[in-house]
Design a protein around this motif. Structure first.
Motif, mmCIF file in Angstrom:
data_model
loop_
_atom_site.group_PDB
_atom_site.id
_atom_site.type_symbol
_atom_site.label_atom_id
_atom_site.label_comp_id
_atom_site.label_asym_id
_atom_site.label_seq_id
_atom_site.Cartn_x
_atom_site.Cartn_y
_atom_site.Cartn_z
ATOM 1 N N GLN A 45 51.333 44.778 52.149
ATOM 2 C CA GLN A 45 51.720 43.448 51.657
ATOM 3 C C GLN A 45 51.102 43.198 50.282
ATOM 4 O O GLN A 45 49.882 43.224 50.129
ATOM 5 C CB GLN A 45 51.248 42.369 52.632
ATOM 6 N N TYR A 46 51.955 42.950 49.295
ATOM 7 C CA TYR A 46 51.478 42.602 47.963
ATOM 8 C C TYR A 46 51.254 41.097 47.927
ATOM 9 O O TYR A 46 52.129 40.322 48.332
ATOM 10 C CB TYR A 46 52.479 43.031 46.891
ATOM 11 N N CYS A 47 50.087 40.697 47.465
ATOM 12 C CA CYS A 47 49.704 39.291 47.442
ATOM 13 C C CYS A 47 49.187 38.929 46.060
ATOM 14 O O CYS A 47 48.783 39.787 45.272
ATOM 15 C CB CYS A 47 48.598 39.009 48.456
ATOM 16 N N VAL A 48 49.186 37.641 45.812
ATOM 17 C CA VAL A 48 48.615 37.117 44.580
ATOM 18 C C VAL A 48 47.943 35.797 44.942
ATOM 19 O O VAL A 48 48.393 35.084 45.839
ATOM 20 C CB VAL A 48 49.702 36.943 43.480
ATOM 21 N N THR A 49 46.846 35.519 44.304
ATOM 22 C CA THR A 49 46.158 34.257 44.525
ATOM 23 C C THR A 49 45.777 33.663 43.181
ATOM 24 O O THR A 49 45.631 34.385 42.195
ATOM 25 C CB THR A 49 44.926 34.429 45.441
ATOM 26 N N ALA A 50 45.659 32.357 43.153
ATOM 27 C CA ALA A 50 45.343 31.670 41.900
ATOM 28 C C ALA A 50 44.024 32.186 41.331
ATOM 29 O O ALA A 50 43.082 32.481 42.071
ATOM 30 C CB ALA A 50 45.272 30.165 42.140
ATOM 31 N N MET A 51 43.969 32.291 40.032
ATOM 32 C CA MET A 51 42.768 32.797 39.371
ATOM 33 C C MET A 51 41.554 31.923 39.678
ATOM 34 O O MET A 51 40.445 32.432 39.773
ATOM 35 C CB MET A 51 43.007 32.886 37.870
ATOM 36 N N ASP A 52 41.768 30.635 39.866
ATOM 37 C CA ASP A 52 40.669 29.718 40.171
ATOM 38 C C ASP A 52 40.036 30.012 41.525
ATOM 39 O O ASP A 52 38.910 29.599 41.777
ATOM 40 C CB ASP A 52 41.164 28.262 40.179
ATOM 41 N N ASP A 53 40.769 30.686 42.414
ATOM 42 C CA ASP A 53 40.263 30.952 43.756
ATOM 43 C C ASP A 53 39.335 32.156 43.817
ATOM 44 O O ASP A 53 38.646 32.348 44.812
ATOM 45 C CB ASP A 53 41.436 31.182 44.728
ATOM 46 N N ILE A 54 39.332 32.986 42.788
ATOM 47 C CA ILE A 54 38.537 34.216 42.792
ATOM 48 C C ILE A 54 37.418 34.106 41.754
ATOM 49 O O ILE A 54 37.683 33.923 40.570
ATOM 50 C CB ILE A 54 39.414 35.449 42.475
ATOM 51 N N ALA A 55 36.176 34.230 42.219
ATOM 52 C CA ALA A 55 35.031 34.168 41.306
ATOM 53 C C ALA A 55 34.845 35.492 40.566
ATOM 54 O O ALA A 55 34.517 35.508 39.384
ATOM 55 C CB ALA A 55 33.760 33.812 42.069
ATOM 56 N N GLU A 56 35.047 36.602 41.276
ATOM 57 C CA GLU A 56 34.943 37.922 40.658
ATOM 58 C C GLU A 56 35.536 38.972 41.586
ATOM 59 O O GLU A 56 35.795 38.706 42.754
ATOM 60 C CB GLU A 56 33.496 38.267 40.298
ATOM 61 N N VAL A 57 35.733 40.160 41.034
ATOM 62 C CA VAL A 57 36.239 41.292 41.799
ATOM 63 C C VAL A 57 35.194 42.398 41.700
ATOM 64 O O VAL A 57 34.719 42.719 40.614
ATOM 65 C CB VAL A 57 37.593 41.794 41.239
ATOM 66 N N LEU A 58 34.833 42.963 42.861
ATOM 67 C CA LEU A 58 33.804 43.995 42.914
ATOM 68 C C LEU A 58 34.352 45.256 43.577
ATOM 69 O O LEU A 58 35.275 45.177 44.384
ATOM 70 C CB LEU A 58 32.615 43.527 43.768
ATOM 71 N N THR A 59 33.729 46.397 43.262
ATOM 72 C CA THR A 59 33.961 47.570 44.098
ATOM 73 C C THR A 59 33.197 47.305 45.395
ATOM 74 O O THR A 59 32.264 46.508 45.426
ATOM 75 C CB THR A 59 33.454 48.858 43.422
ATOM 76 N N GLU A 60 33.598 47.955 46.448
ATOM 77 C CA GLU A 60 32.979 47.695 47.746
ATOM 78 C C GLU A 60 31.504 48.119 47.709
ATOM 79 O O GLU A 60 31.193 49.295 47.529
ATOM 80 C CB GLU A 60 33.741 48.453 48.832
ATOM 81 N N PRO A 61 30.582 47.166 47.861
ATOM 82 C CA PRO A 61 29.151 47.493 47.775
ATOM 83 C C PRO A 61 28.624 48.068 49.092
ATOM 84 O O PRO A 61 29.299 48.016 50.133
ATOM 85 C CB PRO A 61 28.506 46.128 47.493
#
Length: 179
Positions: A45-61
């Motif tokens: 499933q391809y999804c998109v979310t508003a930029m305001d909803d995401i603080a940052e994107v990380l590689t899996e720690p």
């Protein structure tokens, strides 16, 4: 120029440059209203979310597992001195994960007291959509998405479901983590 004040010289220079330019086309002539968001994939499933909803994107720690929790709660990770709870969104939704585990990413949600990492199969960065392609209906890979999706955008042959993290965070099932 020796008798001209610097301001007068700059003013005459600006007038000469303006006289040399042709009139640009009006922005209203070809203006397309766009909506932008962060694109990602959960299973197929391809999804998109508003930029305001995401603080940052990380590689899996690296993650520390927690005892006595459901399998979709991956544990907690130390991210710059803060404990980030990690939830495998694919497992929570009961969707088969993508094959390449190396592409998995974490979408960090930070709203008020909520600080949470959602593990997804892949992130495609910023996506821009013609607002006219928005539709309330959406073909979903699984019914488990229905409570968290509100419409879709079409981009070429691909439909992007608009994922609403706020709806996920408000769901009581999401907080029932004890195994």
């Amino acid at each position: 120029m020796s008798n001209t004040l610097p301001f007068d010289y700059l003013h005459s220079l600006a007038a000469r440059f303006q006289a040399g330019f042709s009139v640009l086309p009006s922005a209203r002539d070809n203006h397309v209203i766009t909506w932008s968001g962060v694109g990602f994939r959960i299973g197929e499933q391809y999804c998109v979310t508003a930029m305001d909803d995401i603080a940052e994107v990380l590689t899996e720690p690296a993650v520390t597992r927690l005892p006595g929790v459901k399998s979709w709660v991956r544990g907690v990770a130390n991210v710059r001195g803060r404990l980030l709870p990690l939830v495998d969104l694919t497992a929570f939704l009961g969707v088969r994960a993508g094959l390449d585990q190396r592409q998995r990413r974490v979408l960090v949600i930070e709203k008020g007291d909520i600080y949470l990492g959602l593990i997804v199969d892949d992130v495609f960065g910023m996506q821009h959509f013609d607002a006219e392609t928005y539709r309330l209906e959406c073909s979903l890979q699984s019914d488990s998405f229905a409570n968290y999706v509100q419409g879709s955008y079409q981009q070429g042959q691909r439909q992007w479901a608009v994922f609403r993290p706020a709806q996920l965070i408000e769901d009581n099932n999401f907080y029932t983590v004890a195994a």
